[in-house]
Scaffold this active site. Structure first.
Site: not given
Ligand SMILES: CC(C)(COP(=O)(O)OP(=O)(O)OC[C@H]1O[C@@H](n2cnc3c(N)ncnc32)[C@H](O)[C@@H]1OP(=O)(O)O)[C@@H](O)C(=O)NCCC(=O)NCCSC(=O)CC(=O)O
Length: 447
Positions: A225, A276, A365, A398
């Site tokens: 990203c 994504f 980002h 994303n």
């Molecule tokens: C996924 C989310 C939208 C979820 O929102 P919240 O955190 O507010 O909600 P929450 O904590 O209740 O999470 C909802 C459910 O998702 C699960 N969950 C959250 N993150 C997780 C992960 N990384 N792996 C597996 N499960 C995950 C939680 O356990 C929960 O499950 P349960 O409800 O069963 O307990 C957020 O955490 C988020 O934006 N995370 C970051 C995402 C990320 O990593 N983006 C970068 C992509 S890579 C990038 O951009 C760069 C690239 O690609 O190069």
């Protein structure tokens, strides 16, 4: 040591180890030293020792991050001269996506996983995004979601067409805004995480856009990203070292490499599938804008990147026969939060007044709401500072390397929430990706 000998019986010559040729003395170390080859000179003692680079010194925290060794160029800095973007026509409604996804992958019986997916979608900050994956498409390509079915070859064949196609649309928009001929493009920088093609999307774009055959191409594959900012860095160097050059950047990304049926073993797959989207961005960069013809949007003052220490396993992509498996560790938002401040402070210190975080505009980002919340909290940003990033997340998801350039494009529009930042002269574009890498650009808005 090898000798060329004639194998008489077969009438051919072959290279064989010297020990196997009778009468050949075995070379000693002394023999080699007495007869140095001009092609293999003996090593000389180094006369100059390179000082350690601050960019390569491991750190436990970015608090002590020092700006890299490349001060901003004062003469003819590179400028962004035009921007364009494109998405496929198929729009996903995030509210109904979970039902659609579990139906189309024949997984509706996975009730718990489906509820989890719904929770992620509800909290994703996304209203819509775009995808080439329609129901009709998936009917024709069951290998995209049939567990254990190899699909790499089929996926790559599709991406080899779709990636340049989307990039082409964005590039046409940018070239139209730029106002000059496509044949005036001297360099092409293409970034994608979507598939691998030989020849690559750079070649297809050169043909489809009618670029000069001697356009100088750079292909950035599989960075992640942050590649949108990497492309700006490459373009800045090219523009400032070749003042009449005009560099076209294209980032083209599809979410389809990671699309597969939900699986309890890979919960992070759900996060990627929920976040994504597909999109391409194009940017034209050049120094010394031509008066009356080119209208610079942003001056690229400084670009740099840093690796967060010991973070290689936080975002990992594995290319499998079933497509790309993308691991996203749950600690990513807190890791970003820990390191983004030191990096951005160092970036802003390249601006003359060393502005504070709330004195500048922000193109962050849109990796997910947790990433944006982490940046907002770590830098104590006023909520409107990330309005353009949240706007792009809401309407496009994303879109990997394209995201940060979509946000920059949004920031120059008057009719979005982003206009609250329009009175800031200086700003930062910052993105994150595997490494974990933080890459950012210090920008000056052109009046
Ligand atoms: C996924 C989310 C939208 C979820 O929102 P919240 O955190 O507010 O909600 P929450 O904590 O209740 O999470 C909802 C459910 O998702 C699960 N969950 C959250 N993150 C997780 C992960 N990384 N792996 C597996 N499960 C995950 C939680 O356990 C929960 O499950 P349960 O409800 O069963 O307990 C957020 O955490 C988020 O934006 N995370 C970051 C995402 C990320 O990593 N983006 C970068 C992509 S890579 C990038 O951009 C760069 C690239 O690609 O190069």
């Amino acid at each position: 040591m090898f000798l060329e000998v004639e194998i008489a019986a077969q009438g051919r010559r072959e290279w064989v180890p010297s020990e196997s040729v009778p009468g050949t003395p075995t070379p000693s170390c002394e023999t080699w030293i007495e007869q140095p080859s001009p092609r293999l000179p003996l090593p000389q003692a180094p006369t100059w020792v390179e000082p350690p680079s601050p960019r390569l010194t491991p750190r436990s925290s970015s608090a002590g991050y020092t700006p890299n060794a490349f001060p901003p160029v004062k003469k003819s800095p590179a400028c962004i001269l035009a921007m364009g973007r494109a998405n496929p026509p198929n729009k996903i409604d995030q509210a109904t996506y979970t039902d659609w996804y579990f139906n189309v992958t024949n997984s509706s019986d996975k009730v718990e996983l489906k509820q989890k997916m719904q929770r992620i979608c509800d909290r994703s900050g996304i209203q819509n995004r775009y995808s080439i994956l329609t129901e009709e498409f998936l009917k024709q390509h069951p290998e995209f979601y049939t567990p254990g079915e190899p699909s790499l070859e089929q996926r790559n064949a599709i991406f080899a067409e779709e990636v340049p196609k989307l990039a082409h649309e964005a590039a046409v928009e940018a070239i139209r805004e730029w106002g000059r001929a496509a044949s005036d493009i001297t360099h092409l920088v293409v970034a994608t995480l979507t598939g691998v093609a030989i020849p690559g999307a750079d070649v297809m774009l050169t043909k489809s856009l009618g670029l000069r055959p001697d356009v100088n191409r750079v292909m950035l594959y599989m960075l992640g990203c942050y590649a949108g900012v990497t492309a700006l860095r490459v373009a800045k160097d090219l523009a400032e070292n070749n003042p009449s050059s005009r560099i076209l950047i294209c980032c083209s990304e599809l979410a389809a490499p990671t699309f597969r049926a939900p699986n309890e073993k890979f919960p992070y797959d759900l996060v990627g599938t929920a976040l994504f989207g597909d999109g391409a961005s194009a940017v034209i960069v050049g120094a010394q804008p031509q008066p009356q013809i080119e209208r610079p949007l942003y001056q690229i003052e400084w670009v740099g990147e840093v690796l967060a220490p010991d973070s290689e396993k936080i975002i990992e992509g594995t290319l499998k026969l079933e497509g790309l498996q993308f691991y996203l560790d749950r600690t990513l938002p807190s890791l970003v939060s820990k390191h983004v401040g030191g990096f951005c402070r160092a970036a802003l210190d390249n601006a003359p007044e060393k502005p504070g975080f709330n004195d500048v505009f922000w193109a962050v980002h849109s990796g997910g709401p947790a990433i944006l919340n982490a940046v907002e909290a770590a830098l104590e940003l006023h909520p409107e500072k990330l309005s353009a990033s949240r706007h792009i997340l809401k309407h496009f998801g994303n879109i990997s390397a394209s995201t940060v350039l979509f946000v920059l494009d949004e920031l120059r529009k008057d009719d979005t929430p982003a206009d609250k930042q329009s009175d800031c002269e200086w700003g930062i574009a910052v993105a994150f990706g595997p490494g974990v890498t933080i890459e950012g650009a210090l920008l000056k808005r052109c009046k």
